[in-house]
Design an enzyme around this catalytic site. Sequence first.
Site, PDB file in Angstrom:
ATOM      1  CE  LYS A   1      -3.566   2.512   2.622  1.00  0.00           C
ATOM      2  NZ  LYS A   1      -4.546   2.516   3.727  1.00  0.00           N
TER       3      LYS A   1
ATOM      4  CG  ASP B   1      -5.812   7.795   4.284  1.00  0.00           C
ATOM      5  OD1 ASP B   1      -6.667   8.480   3.670  1.00  0.00           O
ATOM      6  OD2 ASP B   1      -6.097   6.762   4.929  1.00  0.00           O
TER       7      ASP B   1
ATOM      8  CE  LYS C   1      -7.149   8.476   7.719  1.00  0.00           C
ATOM      9  NZ  LYS C   1      -7.878   7.380   8.367  1.00  0.00           N
TER      10      LYS C   1
ATOM     11  CG  ASP D   1      -2.304   5.031   4.649  1.00  0.00           C
ATOM     12  OD1 ASP D   1      -2.204   3.972   5.297  1.00  0.00           O
ATOM     13  OD2 ASP D   1      -3.361   5.383   4.085  1.00  0.00           O
TER      14      ASP D   1
ATOM     15  CG  ASP E   1     -10.349   7.468   5.982  1.00  0.00           C
ATOM     16  OD1 ASP E   1      -9.229   7.418   5.432  1.00  0.00           O
ATOM     17  OD2 ASP E   1     -10.520   7.589   7.211  1.00  0.00           O
TER      18      ASP E   1
ATOM     19  CD  GLU F   1      -6.900   5.251   1.942  1.00  0.00           C
ATOM     20  OE1 GLU F   1      -7.926   5.359   2.636  1.00  0.00           O
ATOM     21  OE2 GLU F   1      -5.800   4.936   2.407  1.00  0.00           O
TER      22      GLU F   1
ATOM     23  NE  ARG G   1     -11.409  -1.006   2.841  1.00  0.00           N
ATOM     24  CZ  ARG G   1     -12.084  -1.245   3.963  1.00  0.00           C
ATOM     25  NH1 ARG G   1     -13.227  -1.898   3.912  1.00  0.00           N
ATOM     26  NH2 ARG G   1     -11.628  -0.855   5.127  1.00  0.00           N
TER      27      ARG G   1
HETATM   28  N1  BES Z   1      -4.831   4.383   6.468  1.00  0.00           N
HETATM   29  C1  BES Z   1      -6.011   4.093   7.199  1.00  0.00           C
HETATM   30  C2  BES Z   1      -5.781   3.027   8.287  1.00  0.00           C
HETATM   31  C3  BES Z   1      -4.838   3.365   9.417  1.00  0.00           C
HETATM   32  C4  BES Z   1      -5.330   3.788  10.625  1.00  0.00           C
HETATM   33  C5  BES Z   1      -3.477   3.170   9.287  1.00  0.00           C
HETATM   34  C6  BES Z   1      -4.468   4.045  11.670  1.00  0.00           C
HETATM   35  C7  BES Z   1      -2.619   3.433  10.324  1.00  0.00           C
HETATM   36  C8  BES Z   1      -3.113   3.866  11.529  1.00  0.00           C
HETATM   37  C9  BES Z   1      -7.078   3.556   6.266  1.00  0.00           C
HETATM   38  O1  BES Z   1      -7.054   4.031   4.969  1.00  0.00           O
HETATM   39  C10 BES Z   1      -8.391   3.974   6.849  1.00  0.00           C
HETATM   40  O2  BES Z   1      -8.613   5.137   6.963  1.00  0.00           O
HETATM   41  N2  BES Z   1      -9.229   3.004   7.183  1.00  0.00           N
HETATM   42  C11 BES Z   1     -10.503   3.279   7.773  1.00  0.00           C
HETATM   43  C12 BES Z   1     -11.498   2.315   7.166  1.00  0.00           C
HETATM   44  C13 BES Z   1     -12.917   2.662   7.465  1.00  0.00           C
HETATM   45  C14 BES Z   1     -13.311   3.958   6.802  1.00  0.00           C
HETATM   46  C15 BES Z   1     -13.805   1.538   6.978  1.00  0.00           C
HETATM   47  C16 BES Z   1     -10.373   3.066   9.280  1.00  0.00           C
HETATM   48  O3  BES Z   1      -9.616   2.205   9.695  1.00  0.00           O
HETATM   49  O4  BES Z   1     -11.019   3.811  10.014  1.00  0.00           O
HETATM   50 ZN    ZN Z   2      -5.149   4.608   4.304  1.00  0.00          ZN
HETATM   51 ZN    ZN Z   3      -8.080   5.915   4.760  1.00  0.00          ZN
END
Ligand code: BES
Ligand code: ZN
Ligand code: ZN
Length: 486
Positions: free
Chosen positions: A253, A258, A265, A276, A339, A341, A343
């Site tokens: 990734k 992000d 966020k 990220d 967010d 993203e 995946r």
């Molecule tokens: N990059 C984030 C995940 C993340 C969170 C990485 C904390 C490192 C530390 C990812 O893209 C994300 O934002 N995921 C969301 C998914 C949700 C919207 C279904 C999440 O984990 O809140």
């Molecule tokens: Zn992310």
């Molecule tokens: Zn994200």
Amino acid sequence: MTPNIHIRETLAKPSLFLIITALQGYKQLKGIDSEIYKNLQVKAKKDEFSGKKGETLHFEYISGSEVRHIYVIGLGEKKQIQEGQVRSKIEEAIQTARKIKISEIDVIDEASGLSVRSVVEAISIGSYSFDRFMGTDHKKKHPSIRNVYLTKTDSTQTEIEKGVQTANAQLLTRDLVNTPASHMHPEVMLKHALEIEKKSKGTVSVKALSKSDCEKLGMGAFLGVAEGSDRPAYFIVLHYKGTGKKILSLVGKSITFDSGGLSLKPSEGMMDMKIDMAGGASVLGIFDYLASLRPQIHAFSDIYGLLPACENMPSGKAMKPGDIVTALNGKTIEVLNTDAEGRLALADALVYAEKNLKSDYIIDLATLTGACVVALGSDLAGLFSNNTQFEKLYKPYTERVGDIYWQMPLQQTYAKQMKSKIADLKNIGGGRYGGAITAALFLQEFVEKAHWMHIDIAGPAHKDSGGATGWGVVSIIHFLEEQKDL
Ligand code: BES
Ligand code: ZN
Ligand code: ZN
């Protein structure tokens, strides 16, 4: 800069900081002279140090006109030794020396049974700090460790070189992840890939697909993420040849920042999001090693590194919640949260790995979900696999080097949460629960026959205390080099 590592036969005139490993109930310590031993015994008695596992003894005394530091790492009984733990103890010892501004260290390891390569890796990794953006004042006050003298019988120059290059690879990964997004965008990742190609003397080749290349191929999911950013996205492909029969792709990734996109966020959650791209940085680290040492890889005929690199930003052009994108395999995705993203970008990369590159095996490394951090904290990665045999082959290398993970389930009953009324699937599950699993199940929709491991490194990719870790680099390098059959 990693320190120069020198091998010593005997400890004629040791440096002023000496690190020694000792088994529980040690009677004598090979390689150290009587003055040091006498001082050590006095202190050990006073502090009730007997070399138990996890115990350390650090003290100083005046020797002639100088202050000498002795740092003893307790190993416990021989059969209790876990390599990953010894490595992190050595790293801690080196960091202690660095804190007190020592620039020359002696390490005597005659007790642990670790390979010289492993000890060299731990020493070099322990010497790391990220000071690219610090002024000269800071650098003067915090000098780096220049020389480490290692006393370890059975050392060979090749093993030392492997250790140094493995450490360099992991530290490159840490540097890339620690670098803020202002200095680390898709083009910079590409620049690093091209540097790796250059130093590989023709063994690593790099190809970068531009936005229009990706459009022609049909990578609508990856491009949807990239849409809101002013910086050009690149789908970076690295390649190295092995002598085996199977094709492996390492997918990382590579979201260089992000923000969450339009599903923005909150500031608290955005603060660390320069990390990220840690998955992609690990893949670059691994290729850096391949380019430097050009090892024979027996298990695979081809190793690919895939980095779908872009920023996830809000803007007038950004992908909107409710939009539908079409991935490289033709599946349509209703994007309900921009967010989620990672995946999307990974979906296209996974299809590219299996369909375009004919990969038999795929490992993806991704800071994919906050939910995985909630589940496992920041020491453990979450590993999902559609093939337990593949996971079993990889596991010993992770235990050896301390890239620890917990095996997570691809619980199929949760897959229905991703059903969409107007597209083939949507990019989020039903709610907050089981978020690491639903994310993994989403990815699984883009893998058909390949043996696949998805490693969610959102937790261990970085530590609040020490920044980026380079999770996965060392264990995957060891796996690639040592795995003979599949
Ligand atoms: N990059 C984030 C995940 C993340 C969170 C990485 C904390 C490192 C530390 C990812 O893209 C994300 O934002 N995921 C969301 C998914 C949700 C919207 C279904 C999440 O984990 O809140
Ligand atoms: Zn992310
Ligand atoms: Zn994200």
